[in-house]
Design an enzyme around this catalytic site. Structure first.
Site, PDB file in Angstrom:
ATOM      1  N   ASP A 119      -7.440  11.165 -31.296  1.00 18.06           N
ATOM      2  CA  ASP A 119      -7.081  12.299 -30.447  1.00 18.06           C
ATOM      3  C   ASP A 119      -8.290  13.215 -30.305  1.00 18.06           C
ATOM      4  OD1 ASP A 119      -5.323  13.804 -28.877  1.00 18.06           O
ATOM      5  OD2 ASP A 119      -4.715  15.056 -30.570  1.00 18.06           O
TER       6      ASP A 119
ATOM      7  N   HIS B 208      -8.449  25.341 -23.978  1.00 22.69           N
ATOM      8  CA  HIS B 208      -7.646  25.260 -25.206  1.00 22.69           C
ATOM      9  C   HIS B 208      -8.512  25.595 -26.424  1.00 22.69           C
ATOM     10  CE1 HIS B 208      -4.731  23.768 -28.136  1.00 22.69           C
ATOM     11  NE2 HIS B 208      -5.623  22.908 -28.596  1.00 22.69           N
TER      12      HIS B 208
ATOM     13  N   GLU C  55       1.960  19.626 -27.919  1.00 24.13           N
ATOM     14  CA  GLU C  55       0.679  19.657 -27.213  1.00 24.13           C
ATOM     15  C   GLU C  55       0.787  18.738 -26.004  1.00 24.13           C
ATOM     16  OE1 GLU C  55      -2.609  18.807 -29.872  1.00 24.13           O
ATOM     17  OE2 GLU C  55      -2.629  20.881 -30.612  1.00 24.13           O
TER      18      GLU C  55
ATOM     19  N   GLU D 186      -0.621  16.467 -23.421  1.00 28.89           N
ATOM     20  CA  GLU D 186      -1.853  15.677 -23.353  1.00 28.89           C
ATOM     21  C   GLU D 186      -1.673  14.467 -22.440  1.00 28.89           C
ATOM     22  OE1 GLU D 186      -3.885  14.785 -26.977  1.00 28.89           O
ATOM     23  OE2 GLU D 186      -3.104  16.556 -28.036  1.00 28.89           O
TER      24      GLU D 186
ATOM     25  N   ASP E  97       1.463  15.529 -28.530  1.00 28.68           N
ATOM     26  CA  ASP E  97       0.919  15.525 -29.890  1.00 28.68           C
ATOM     27  C   ASP E  97       1.595  16.657 -30.669  1.00 28.68           C
ATOM     28  OD1 ASP E  97      -0.667  15.265 -32.149  1.00 28.68           O
ATOM     29  OD2 ASP E  97      -2.347  16.375 -31.283  1.00 28.68           O
TER      30      ASP E  97
ATOM     31  N   ARG F  20       1.757  23.889 -36.986  1.00 31.03           N
ATOM     32  CA  ARG F  20       0.601  24.793 -37.019  1.00 31.03           C
ATOM     33  C   ARG F  20       0.349  25.395 -38.395  1.00 31.03           C
ATOM     34  NH1 ARG F  20      -1.930  22.809 -32.789  1.00 31.03           N
ATOM     35  NH2 ARG F  20      -0.776  23.089 -30.846  1.00 31.03           N
TER      36      ARG F  20
ATOM     37  N   GLN G 137      -1.270  22.814 -40.400  1.00 33.00           N
ATOM     38  CA  GLN G 137      -2.609  22.572 -39.858  1.00 33.00           C
ATOM     39  C   GLN G 137      -3.610  23.626 -40.327  1.00 33.00           C
ATOM     40  OE1 GLN G 137      -2.599  22.335 -35.562  1.00 33.00           O
ATOM     41  NE2 GLN G 137      -4.783  21.881 -35.434  1.00 33.00           N
TER      42      GLN G 137
ATOM     43  N   LYS H 291      -0.197  16.509 -37.949  1.00 36.46           N
ATOM     44  CA  LYS H 291      -0.152  15.838 -36.657  1.00 36.46           C
ATOM     45  C   LYS H 291       0.548  14.478 -36.695  1.00 36.46           C
ATOM     46  CE  LYS H 291      -3.113  18.533 -34.264  1.00 36.46           C
ATOM     47  NZ  LYS H 291      -2.857  19.037 -32.909  1.00 36.46           N
TER      48      LYS H 291
ATOM     49  N   THR I 111       4.097  11.381 -32.645  1.00 32.69           N
ATOM     50  CA  THR I 111       3.366  11.571 -31.390  1.00 32.69           C
ATOM     51  C   THR I 111       4.174  10.809 -30.345  1.00 32.69           C
ATOM     52  OG1 THR I 111       1.268  11.544 -32.599  1.00 32.69           O
ATOM     53  CG2 THR I 111       1.149  11.247 -30.204  1.00 32.69           C
TER      54      THR I 111
ATOM     55  N   GLU J  72      -0.898  28.755 -27.999  1.00 35.05           N
ATOM     56  CA  GLU J  72      -1.564  29.607 -27.011  1.00 35.05           C
ATOM     57  C   GLU J  72      -0.570  30.526 -26.303  1.00 35.05           C
ATOM     58  OE1 GLU J  72      -4.416  27.674 -24.233  1.00 35.05           O
ATOM     59  OE2 GLU J  72      -4.098  25.897 -25.454  1.00 35.05           O
TER      60      GLU J  72
HETATM   61 MN    MN Z   1      -3.860  17.032 -29.904  1.00 40.38          MN
END
Ligand code: MN
Length: 441
Positions: free
Chosen positions: A141, A148, A213, A215, A247, A251, A254, A267, A271, A388
């Protein structure tokens, strides 16, 4: 770079005898022809198919009925339960397949008049279960949206939002192929270590900051031998097509675990990918220049730079995320749009990601999956994740039900959609990438 010119398969005047494929806004008109794998019934093995309107062309059935005639290695690849063998064939072979399937499904074809054979080779999409299209060997990834990276960086490092390497090297990490699931699979809230901002020690428990996420997932075709880098001029030979990719990210896990080696358990609990693989050939009408680098940014190093990549390395795909909470579903409220972005904003193109990945000699194999990184655009509404959109949970969103969201809650259903549109061209879509959050009981 392989030449993928516009040809008769992109002709906007073409219609299909499958009426639903011709409806305005249909994801799967005869100009698209995405490939996927499905299970016809509960205990049956996987089969390959092509989406057309609200139907699926059963490729083995079409071969057996002799309405689809293809060279041996192509038909062998289509009898497999996943797309890996097809992804191992040359781009020229794949183009032969695209032309043949298009000829079968366009209005006026022999099959259009043969209802008995139609009944053998077409299946209603609602009657079958879509599977992962590929047996994924490896999944990496990236982090290719500078918008971002800048916004997220400014939350964690206001003094230096963008690290000095960002404009030089495509940042990525090795993900986990085993936990990639197909659209519709539930997503279990993971547990892990987190540390509250003022705590002296971490604790173990369910994540409180579950995020999505938005993607693009790119599927690798025709691998490279270990030790043989892929020049940027050949990178797109190694791209089969794209799907939507979510994804899912924890947080709080993370932020506690990511230094010094990058994401790990934040993560790889799930997915989600959409089941249909839209080929690079189908995307030709939506190719655009790579995103313009702002004045003052360095040019990519020579191995990541090329005229074709600059002129045609981008893909204009509108990408959307909607959320429907359990309460919204119960009250019959429509899903709420969270993000609307476009893949053309990416700082690094797919070709650059492929070339960089193999630049040290790393071998990519047919069926490997590459995530683009969160597709956030320059505007705040184009942010591709809740981190975000809620500014790390500081600015809750209000849903149509009156509920508030900073991060995801049990019962929240996330849906990613994507489509290409261009003047004088037939719109094509990527289908849906959906997942519903479940709490551990
Ligand atoms: Mn990602």
């Amino acid at each position: 770079m392989i030449d993928r010119p516009l040809d008769a398969t992109h002709d906007p005047d073409r219609r299909s005898w499958v009426a639903s494929a011709n409806l305005p806004g249909a994801d799967f008109p005869v100009q698209n022809l995405p490939l996927g794998a499905f299970r016809p019934g509960p205990d049956e093995p996987g089969r390959l198919g092509v989406a057309i309107g609200d139907q699926v062309l059963d490729l083995p059935a079409a071969l057996e009925a002799s309405c689809l005639r293809l060279p041996g290695e192509l038909s062998d690849a289509l009898m497999r339960p996943s797309l890996n063998a097809l992804m191992g064939l040359s781009a020229e072979r794949r183009r032969v397949l695209r032309r043949a399937v298009a000829e079968l499904l366009i209005a006026g074809s022999r099959l259009a008049r043969d209802q008995a054979t139609q009944a053998r080779v077409l299946r209603r999409a609602t009657d079958i279960k879509m599977l992962l299209p590929v047996e994924i060997g490896d999944y990496s990834d990236f982090y290719a949206s500078i918008h971002h990276a800048t916004r997220v960086g400014s939350m964690f490092r206001p003094e230096q939002p963008l690290l000095p390497n960002y404009k030089w090297v495509p940042i990525g990490y090795h993900g986990r192929a085993s936990s990639v699931v197909v659209s519709g699979a539930p997503v279990l809230r993971p547990q892990g270590q987190t540390r509250a901002g003022d705590a002296t020690a971490p604790s173990f428990g369910p994540t409180r900051q579950l995020d999505y996420e938005l993607e693009i997932g790119a599927w690798i075709a025709g691998g490279n031998p270990l030790g043989s880098p892929i020049p940027i001029t050949e990178a797109e030979d190694h791209l089969f097509g794209v799907s939507l990719l979510n994804d899912w990210s924890a947080r709080d896990l993370q932020s506690w675990e990511y230094q010094p080696l990058g994401p790990f358990l934040a993560k790889n609990f799930a997915t989600t990918v959409s089941p249909w693989v839209v080929t690079l050939e189908a995307l030709t009408p939506f190719r655009v220049a790579a995103a313009q680098r702002p004045d003052g940014d360095p040019a990519p190093l020579p191995y990541l730079d090329g005229v074709e990549n600059r002129d045609r390395g981008g893909i204009s795909l509108t990408l959307e995320v909607t959320l429907r909470s359990a309460a919204m579903l119960a009250r019959g409220l429509e899903p709420m749009r969270l993000s609307l972005s476009n893949f053309r904003h990416m700082y690094w193109t797919l070709a650059q990601l492929v070339t960089h990945h193999a630049s040290n000699g790393c071998n990519l194999r047919p069926g490997d999956l590459i995530g683009s990184g969160t597709v956030s655009g320059p505007e705040p509404t184009e942010a591709g994740c809740l981190l975000e959109l809620t500014w790390r949970g500081q600015r809750p969103l209000t849903l149509p039900s009156g509920e508030q969201r900073t991060f995801l809650e049990a019962g929240d259903q996330l849906t990613l959609r994507g489509w290409g549109e261009a003047p004088g061209r037939t719109r094509i879509g990527l289908g849906e990438c959906q997942g519903t959050v479940m709490d551990r009981r």
